[in-house]
Design a protein around this motif. Structure first.
Motif, PDB file in Angstrom:
ATOM      1  N   UNK A  18      33.106 -77.010  -5.729  1.00 17.99           N
ATOM      2  CA  UNK A  18      33.325 -75.673  -6.119  1.00 17.99           C
ATOM      3  C   UNK A  18      34.643 -75.032  -6.012  1.00 17.99           C
ATOM      4  N   UNK A  19      34.797 -74.571  -4.614  1.00 24.75           N
ATOM      5  CA  UNK A  19      35.261 -73.334  -4.316  1.00 24.75           C
ATOM      6  C   UNK A  19      37.071 -74.565  -3.257  1.00 24.75           C
ATOM      7  N   UNK A  20      36.529 -75.687  -3.031  1.00 26.09           N
ATOM      8  CA  UNK A  20      37.732 -76.074  -2.808  1.00 26.09           C
ATOM      9  C   UNK A  20      38.496 -76.588  -4.424  1.00 26.09           C
ATOM     10  N   UNK A  21      38.093 -76.645  -5.648  1.00 23.27           N
ATOM     11  CA  UNK A  21      38.621 -77.040  -6.908  1.00 23.27           C
ATOM     12  C   UNK A  21      39.776 -76.130  -6.768  1.00 23.27           C
ATOM     13  N   UNK A  22      39.050 -74.852  -6.429  1.00 22.09           N
ATOM     14  CA  UNK A  22      39.302 -73.189  -6.801  1.00 22.09           C
ATOM     15  C   UNK A  22      40.710 -73.112  -6.232  1.00 22.09           C
ATOM     16  N   UNK A  23      40.437 -73.266  -4.975  1.00 22.39           N
ATOM     17  CA  UNK A  23      41.848 -73.255  -3.942  1.00 22.39           C
ATOM     18  C   UNK A  23      43.016 -73.947  -3.992  1.00 22.39           C
ATOM     19  N   UNK A  24      42.842 -75.525  -4.190  1.00 24.56           N
ATOM     20  CA  UNK A  24      43.571 -76.577  -4.921  1.00 24.56           C
ATOM     21  C   UNK A  24      44.300 -75.855  -6.112  1.00 24.56           C
ATOM     22  N   UNK A  25      44.099 -75.676  -6.901  1.00 26.19           N
ATOM     23  CA  UNK A  25      44.220 -75.284  -8.397  1.00 26.19           C
ATOM     24  C   UNK A  25      44.095 -73.790  -8.839  1.00 26.19           C
ATOM     25  N   UNK A  26      44.130 -73.524  -7.879  1.00 24.15           N
ATOM     26  CA  UNK A  26      43.842 -71.823  -8.182  1.00 24.15           C
ATOM     27  C   UNK A  26      45.897 -71.072  -8.956  1.00 24.15           C
ATOM     28  N   UNK A  27      46.619 -72.209  -8.900  1.00 22.11           N
ATOM     29  CA  UNK A  27      47.347 -71.257  -9.856  1.00 22.11           C
ATOM     30  C   UNK A  27      47.347 -71.831 -11.361  1.00 22.11           C
ATOM     31  N   UNK A  28      46.421 -72.734 -11.646  1.00 21.32           N
ATOM     32  CA  UNK A  28      46.504 -72.856 -13.453  1.00 21.32           C
ATOM     33  C   UNK A  28      44.993 -72.242 -13.335  1.00 21.32           C
ATOM     34  N   UNK A 210      47.758 -64.373  -2.752  1.00 24.87           N
ATOM     35  CA  UNK A 210      48.712 -64.875  -2.011  1.00 24.87           C
ATOM     36  C   UNK A 210      50.104 -64.300  -2.690  1.00 24.87           C
ATOM     37  N   UNK A 211      50.233 -63.658  -3.438  1.00 24.91           N
ATOM     38  CA  UNK A 211      51.052 -62.621  -4.258  1.00 24.91           C
ATOM     39  C   UNK A 211      51.054 -61.394  -3.272  1.00 24.91           C
ATOM     40  N   UNK A 212      49.942 -61.221  -2.133  1.00 24.83           N
ATOM     41  CA  UNK A 212      50.024 -59.729  -1.420  1.00 24.83           C
ATOM     42  C   UNK A 212      50.853 -59.971  -0.222  1.00 24.83           C
ATOM     43  N   UNK A 213      51.924 -58.459   0.394  1.00 22.23           N
ATOM     44  CA  UNK A 213      52.653 -58.499   0.817  1.00 22.23           C
ATOM     45  C   UNK A 213      51.685 -59.420   1.834  1.00 22.23           C
ATOM     46  N   UNK A 214      53.066 -59.764   3.056  1.00 21.83           N
ATOM     47  CA  UNK A 214      52.825 -59.947   4.311  1.00 21.83           C
ATOM     48  C   UNK A 214      51.741 -58.594   5.585  1.00 21.83           C
ATOM     49  N   UNK A 215      52.246 -57.877   5.138  1.00 20.01           N
ATOM     50  CA  UNK A 215      52.018 -56.982   5.807  1.00 20.01           C
ATOM     51  C   UNK A 215      50.164 -55.906   5.147  1.00 20.01           C
ATOM     52  N   UNK A 216      49.728 -56.465   4.174  1.00 21.51           N
ATOM     53  CA  UNK A 216      48.738 -56.415   3.602  1.00 21.51           C
ATOM     54  C   UNK A 216      47.043 -57.700   4.243  1.00 21.51           C
ATOM     55  N   UNK A 270      37.113 -51.892 -11.134  1.00 19.08           N
ATOM     56  CA  UNK A 270      36.877 -50.364 -10.894  1.00 19.08           C
ATOM     57  C   UNK A 270      37.707 -49.593  -9.825  1.00 19.08           C
ATOM     58  N   UNK A 271      37.463 -50.593  -9.423  1.00 21.10           N
ATOM     59  CA  UNK A 271      38.057 -50.131  -7.641  1.00 21.10           C
ATOM     60  C   UNK A 271      39.555 -50.584  -6.955  1.00 21.10           C
ATOM     61  N   UNK A 272      39.895 -50.910  -5.568  1.00 17.47           N
ATOM     62  CA  UNK A 272      41.143 -51.123  -5.349  1.00 17.47           C
ATOM     63  C   UNK A 272      41.012 -52.294  -4.846  1.00 17.47           C
ATOM     64  N   UNK A 273      41.469 -53.511  -6.135  1.00 15.70           N
ATOM     65  CA  UNK A 273      41.745 -54.590  -5.886  1.00 15.70           C
ATOM     66  C   UNK A 273      42.178 -55.915  -4.942  1.00 15.70           C
ATOM     67  N   UNK A 274      42.582 -54.992  -3.972  1.00 18.27           N
ATOM     68  CA  UNK A 274      42.311 -55.781  -2.447  1.00 18.27           C
ATOM     69  C   UNK A 274      40.991 -55.677  -2.243  1.00 18.27           C
TER      70      UNK A 274
END
Length: 307
Positions: A18-28, A210-216, A270-274
């Motif tokens: 399940x985790x592998x599927x989530x990682x592979x198809x995360x865009x969808x 993946x949308x977070x900047x490299x600085x994070x 409810x918290x900082x999304x990071x």
């Protein structure tokens, strides 16, 4: 190989798959992300149908695990907040998060008490429903929103999600016993629904990271490492508490196995999304531990059958 044996052998691998599927198809995954609250509701309903109202009593086992869950979360936040409020929030939610709805199923597979874990899961979720609005308003308070307004807003969303399945389960028991019995007999469904939920939450978490900047990246790695530490500690502490109070497997799973679907949703909302990186990483840590436990348990059982 029989169907039953195939399913038994497959279960230890369901969570990594399940985790592998989530990682592979995360865009969808975003297209089905709206299903998360509904899946949480269904998993809670199935679990709560296993619990009888007469089981709704606080025992030393319940008190001990609840104390670690609630007090431990606050202590972890206060200890880490001076260094980084985001890291503190990520670790905090990993401790406060209630027991996974599939935990009774995993506990039963490992040889623990399903009823005991289902009862603790009930108390664990109710405690979060009651305390989360207060704690989230305190931790994630905004100068633009008053504490009372924030608490009421969070309560309006958390209460129905967690307490409605409990009320519905008790209504089914009283007025539709056949429906209640049918649901209660299908506890294993929680495991498969949980696997589907994992695909969604892992996919969402990967997309967010993946949308977070490299600085994070350094901060996110620290949050992930913090979640690994508290994951191992909670399984260890829960096991020791359970060993003293009658069931070490239920203690370990009750405290260590978390409803990460709910945790990620709450962190993003409810918290900082990071901080959602914490429970997202916790998915990997707890399911690695669960998969190893199931693997060794299954191998041990198969060896006994062959002799």
């Amino acid at each position: 190989m029989t169907t039953s044996t195939f399913r038994q052998n497959l279960k230890p691998w369901m969570l990594p798959i399940a985790m592998a599927i989530g990682i592979i198809f995360h865009e969808y995954i975003g297209m089905v992300a709206f299903l998360s609250p509904y899946l949480i509701f269904i998993m809670l309903l199935i679990t709560f149908c296993k619990v009888s109202p007469k089981d709704f009593k606080v025992t030393p086992f319940i008190w001990a695990l609840l104390s670690v869950q609630i007090v431990g979360a606050v202590v972890a936040y206060l200890a880490l907040a001076p260094a980084s409020s985001t890291i503190a929030q990520g670790v905090f939610i990993c401790v406060l998060c209630p027991t996974a709805t599939a935990a009774p199923v995993i506990t039963g597979m490992l040889g623990g008490s399903i009823t005991l874990l289902a009862t603790y899961s009930l108390f664990s979720n109710v405690a979060v429903a009651l305390l989360a609005p207060v704690l989230f308003s305190w931790i994630g308070s905004s100068p633009d929103i008053s504490f009372a307004e924030s608490m009421l807003t969070i309560s309006s969303k958390v209460f129905p999600l967690i307490l409605s399945p409990l009320a519905l389960a008790f209504l089914f028991r009283a007025f539709a016993p056949r429906v209640h019995s049918a649901i209660a007999r299908r506890q294993s469904l929680s495991f498969y629904i949980w696997a589907v939920s994992l695909i969604i939450v892992v996919g969402n978490a990967v997309s967010f990271v993946m949308k977070e900047p490299p600085s994070m990246i350094p901060e996110m790695l620290l949050i992930a490492f913090g979640s690994l530490i508290v994951c191992c500690l909670q399984f260890l502490v829960g096991r020791r508490i359970g060993a003293r109070l009658g069931d070490k497997i239920s203690g370990a799973q009750g405290l260590g196995q978390k409803n990460t679907v709910l945790a990620i949703w709450m962190a993003l909302t409810y918290l900082n999304p990071v901080s959602s990186v914490g429970p997202a990483a916790y998915v990997a840590w707890q399911n690695t531990i669960n998969s190893l436990q199931l693997f060794y348990k299954t191998r041990k059982s198969l060896k006994k059958q062959n002799f």
